[in-house]
Write an enzyme that holds these catalytic residues in place. Structure first.
Site, PDB file in Angstrom:
ATOM      1  N   HIS A 123     -13.275 -93.727  87.179  1.00  0.00           N
ATOM      2  CA  HIS A 123     -13.086 -94.969  86.710  1.00  0.00           C
ATOM      3  C   HIS A 123     -12.831 -94.653  85.144  1.00  0.00           C
ATOM      4  O   HIS A 123     -13.635 -93.861  84.498  1.00  0.00           O
ATOM      5  CB  HIS A 123     -14.234 -95.719  86.837  1.00  0.00           C
ATOM      6  N   ASP A 200     -21.680 -91.056  87.537  1.00  0.00           N
ATOM      7  CA  ASP A 200     -21.413 -92.527  87.576  1.00  0.00           C
ATOM      8  C   ASP A 200     -21.718 -93.121  89.128  1.00  0.00           C
ATOM      9  O   ASP A 200     -21.047 -92.774  90.023  1.00  0.00           O
ATOM     10  CB  ASP A 200     -19.925 -92.734  87.242  1.00  0.00           C
ATOM     11  N   LYS A 226     -23.079-104.940  90.804  1.00  0.00           N
ATOM     12  CA  LYS A 226     -22.585-104.477  91.938  1.00  0.00           C
ATOM     13  C   LYS A 226     -23.735-104.086  93.108  1.00  0.00           C
ATOM     14  O   LYS A 226     -23.404-103.559  93.963  1.00  0.00           O
ATOM     15  CB  LYS A 226     -21.728-103.173  91.605  1.00  0.00           C
ATOM     16  N   CYS A 364      -8.681 -99.612  87.481  1.00  0.00           N
ATOM     17  CA  CYS A 364      -9.280 -98.933  86.201  1.00  0.00           C
ATOM     18  C   CYS A 364      -9.323 -97.421  86.404  1.00  0.00           C
ATOM     19  O   CYS A 364     -10.161 -96.793  86.086  1.00  0.00           O
ATOM     20  CB  CYS A 364     -10.794 -99.187  85.945  1.00  0.00           C
TER      21      CYS A 364
END
Ligand code: PMP
Length: 407
Positions: A123, A200, A226, A364
């Site tokens: 991302h 990540d 999220k 992204c």
């Protein structure tokens, strides 16, 4: 799972019981942001209504309560990830967390010609902060290739390591392909080579148990929104010995020890990295989201979601003219696809009228799109509340898209 009652779970989400364009909402955009259960919404309401005050500095009852709840949330998150609460830094999101590591650890430790390994499946939040610090320090970014139909082989990382490698930053799960990366293996390779590992975890911790001790990572980041929590709150896990050596990223109140006009000294982690008034109610509500998940069981959620994703992948793959992008055997969370007859933006706009929410675009992840010569994909993504019927409705809507385009 016979004791996983998805309908009971779904009932707890007010948004999932609404209509869109006079049709029941089919929410397949959970990778962008998860819907919120009643328990989390009530926590936000309650903590703004009755327990609200600024934290840490107050000597009155409300401030004490808010502080206890805020620090209580840190404790819940540290238990959830199996680390020490002092290793949990609250940020505004995963993007802020990765920027914090890049600036604070990177500016202090990166030297000219040092190398930062990332992957092409990153991302932008795990690319641009490294580019900014690399430019500042004269370091280089090296990107590992990914096969969309295979599990990621950690050997690819091993082969890229040189004596100049300082950081390996990679996703737990790709937000486009759904590929689960072998986090433990990559962290082990990093450790053996004296390299820092940065995970990540945005699309990982929402779908499976994360034990940072077991994974052996140095840093793990994610966004609260999220994980069924609110926006404006994120988490950076960092090993304490690393956090301790890192300079502050932002300066201001709450992150200091003593302030003099000439020079200031700083608080110990995690406060050193939490300058200013933090997202108090958001952190507490994230703690509540973790209670909600723990009550169901992350392992049960994980199995349910994997079943829905394999059903959805097979179903979409069976429609002629639909091309599923990303078929790693270890896939979770998302099904990305293209259609021969239509652009992803047209697909998403048309199926929105059927009440179906998906995401369309480059997600992204432009380097991944470029590498595979794609402009964009349409992405259906799931949460604890998603069902096979959601994919049945998506498949029906895609057949309508084909009709509209005469395919
Ligand atoms: N990494 C991944 C894999 C993501 O999916 C996202 C969110 N789309 C981010 C990082 C950035 O998260 P946020 O915008 O919440 O900071």
């Amino acid at each position: 799972m016979n004791n996983y009652d998805v309908n009971k779970i779904k009932e707890q989400f007010p948004a999932l019981n609404r209509q869109v364009w006079d049709k029941p909402l089919v929410y397949l955009d959970s990778a962008a942001s998860m819907q919120k259960p009643q328990q989390v919404l009530e926590s936000i309401n309650k903590n703004y209504s009755f327990n609200y005050s600024n934290v840490h500095r107050g000597l009155h009852k409300l401030s004490e309560e808010a502080t206890a709840n805020y620090e209580g949330a840190r404790l819940k998150i540290s238990n959830f990830m199996n680390c020490n609460p002092q290793e949990i830094v609250f940020t505004s999101g995963a993007t802020a967390a990765i920027n914090l590591i890049a600036y604070s650890w990177g500016t202090k430790n990166l030297m000219p010609d040092d190398e930062i390994i990332i992957t092409i499946a990153e991302h932008h939040a795990n690319i641009v902060p490294w580019q900014l610090v690399a430019e500042q320090r004269g370091a280089k970014i090296i990107a590992a290739k990914v096969d969309p139909d295979q599990d990621f082989d950690s050997k690819i990382i091993k082969d890229l390591i040189t004596s100049k490698t300082k950081i390996i930053a990679f996703p737990h799960v790709s937000n486009v392909l759904g590929t689960t990366f072998p986090v433990k293996e990559i962290c082990d390779i990093a450790k053996k080579n004296g390299v820092i590992s940065v995970v990540d975890g945005c699309q990982g911790i929402i779908h499976e148990k994360v034990d940072v001790q077991d994974l052996g990572c140095d840093f793990y980041c994610f966004s609260g929104h999220k994980l069924y929590g609110p926006t404006g709150i994120g988490v950076l896990f960092g090993k304490y010995n690393l956090l301790e050596e890192m300079p502050p990223f932002l300066g201001g109140g709450d992150m200091i020890d003593v302030v003099k006009i000439e020079k200031s000294t700083y608080a110990d982690p995690p406060n050193r990295f939490e300058a200013g008034t933090p997202p108090i109610v958001q952190a507490i509500a994230l703690g509540e989201a973790i209670d909600w998940i723990t009550n169901i069981g992350i392992d049960k959620i994980s199995v349910h979601e994997k079943n829905v994703i394999s059903y959805g992948t097979a179903l979409l793959d069976s429609i002629s003219g639909v091309n599923v992008f990303g078929k790693s055997p270890n896939k979770t969370g998302v099904v990305s696809f293209t259609m021969d007859c239509a652009h992803s933006h047209d697909i998403a706009t048309i199926i929105d009228r059927e009440g179906i929410a998906v995401r369309a675009g480059h997600h992204c992840a432009q380097p991944l799109m470029d590498y595979f010569n794609l402009v964009s994909t349409t992405r259906a993504s799931v949460g604890a509340y998603s069902t096979n019927e959601d994919f049945d409705k998506l498949a029906e809507a895609l057949v309508k898209v084909k009709k509209i385009f005469g395919a």
